[in-house]
Design an enzyme around this catalytic site. Structure first.
Site: not given
Length: 430
Positions: A138, A192, A207
């Protein structure tokens, strides 16, 4: 086309690195046309030469000596996709010092020590690009840094972790509990074996720090971001949200609050009418609000080798063009130098579910607990009777510390058997 050849070194050949190598190889001619000069892959640093890989690396390019690779005088661009703090930080700094521009996808390093990297890039007069560090394919960082550079961004609200969005989506659509949804995510490869970084919000917090730094021209690190994960979200929480016409999402929220920046990551209920509510499965989306442009939304795959490699190659083309023109793109913009607002001072709304004794005066006592901390109640409803009586309260916006203190007071009251759910509410009318 220039006769000069731009030489690229790649650090890492895992899920993302292997796709970067593939795209560099398969799209060699197109990249040359877009850049204006040939782009040649001259080395790929890996931990083990004999490890299985998704792509076949051209003969002679693999090396275990990343330090020597980034120090080569003939390397123009270095792509770092190994992740983590070290040796990534040392390798990036060495690459810049030796005259190479750098493209990285390393959100953890940028969120922890971005200023050191930006200062090194400025000193070396080289580029440091990192579109792939947030939300995979994105394009969100460059619009914040460039497209909206003439505007004033006031809020960035996003779903920036595909694993948690997949889990919460499954809990909403199937009624599954957290453990069941996590197990399915692991079976499908979305989570994970150790999902801590995702489900406890560490990935999203890194982020959020990057987004807040860009949006508000201030240095924000991961440690500045308030963080809660989704491991405590229950099927009952999701069902309660559904009853309110809402859905639970793990949100990264970055806001301009006066002369301060507020940055937080936590699960929240948002109305199903909100654009982010329709983001399903492992997709990501970022909702941006600015004074002139208004509301913008960026949506797409937020992870995966090929999508992330797409963002890396986009940066590589830009950086290569800059090298060819002997110029560099915009560096760090931290001129505003705004302080980060403590979470306790940040205004939020709470959804609180309380198991109570079903007798006269209970509702008044609960209302008084909210009033004691200057928290106004938006809605309240009672479900069940007798031993099964439950009050569901949604507050108006108030400082988070006041809301937290209200919940603590409720837990200490004789009429309250249990506070069964506490979750923040975002979006919608107050």
């Amino acid at each position: 086309m220039s006769e000069r050849t731009l030489r690229v070194a790649v650090l890492g050949c895992g899920a993302v690195g292997s796709q970067v190598v593939r795209l560099l190889t398969e799209q060699h001619d197109d990249l040359a046309a877009r850049v204006g000069a040939p782009v040649e892959l001259v080395g790929v640093a890996v931990r083990r030469l004999d490890a299985p890989r998704e792509v076949e690396v051209p003969e002679g390019l693999l090396t275990t000596d990343a330090t020597a690779l980034v120090a080569r005088e003939d390397v123009d661009l270095v792509v770092e996709v190994i992740g983590g703090i070290e040796p990534a930080r040392s390798l990036i700094l060495s690459a810049l010092e030796n005259g190479a521009s750098v493209v990285t996808a390393n959100k953890a390093l940028l969120a922890e020590d971005g200023p050191t990297l930006f200062e090194a890039a400025a000193k070396a007069e080289r580029d440091l690009y990192y579109e792939a560090a947030v939300a995979g394919a994105i394009p969100i960082l460059r619009p914040l840094r460039e497209s909206l550079a003439g505007d004033k961004v006031t809020r960035v609200l996003g779903i920036v972790n595909g694993t948690t969005n997949f889990i919460l989506d499954k809990m909403d659509t199937s009624g599954a509990g957290f453990s069941e949804a996590l197990e399915e995510a692991q079976q499908l490869g979305y989570a994970e074996a150790d999902p801590t970084a995702d489900v406890e919000g560490f990935d999203a917090a890194a982020k959020a720090a990057i987004l807040a730094s860009l949006a508000f021209h201030s240095r924000v690190t991961a440690s500045d971001v308030y963080r809660e994960g989704i491991s405590e979200v229950t099927a009952a929480d999701v069902a309660s949200a559904r009853d309110m016409g809402s859905v639970v999402k793990l949100l990264a929220i970055c806001e301009l609050r006066g002369d301060q920046v507020a940055a937080r990551v936590h699960p929240a209920m948002i109305p199903r009418s909100h654009p982010l509510a329709s983001v399903r499965e492992a997709y990501n989306a970022v909702f941006v609000e600015s004074e002139a442009a208004g509301q913008l939304m960026f949506y797409g795959p937020g992870a995966g080798g090929a999508p992330t490699a797409s963002a890396v190659l986009g940066d590589l083309v830009t950086v290569a063009r800059n090298r060819l023109a002997e110029t560099r793109g915009a560096g760090e913009s931290a001129y505003a130098d705004r302080a980060v607002q403590p979470m306790g001072e940040t205004r939020t709304r709470y959804h609180v579910a309380i198991d109570v004794d079903d007798r006269a005066g209970v509702l008044a006592a609960v209302a008084n607990a909210f009033a004691d901390h200057d928290v106004s109640i938006q809605t309240v409803r009672q479900e069940g009777r007798g031993a099964d009586a439950q009050l569901v309260v949604v507050s108006h916006a108030a400082p988070d510390a006041a809301l937290s203190a209200t919940v603590q007071q409720l837990r200490s009251m004789d009429i309250v058997r249990e506070v069964t759910s506490v979750m923040r509410v975002e979006g919608g009318d107050e």
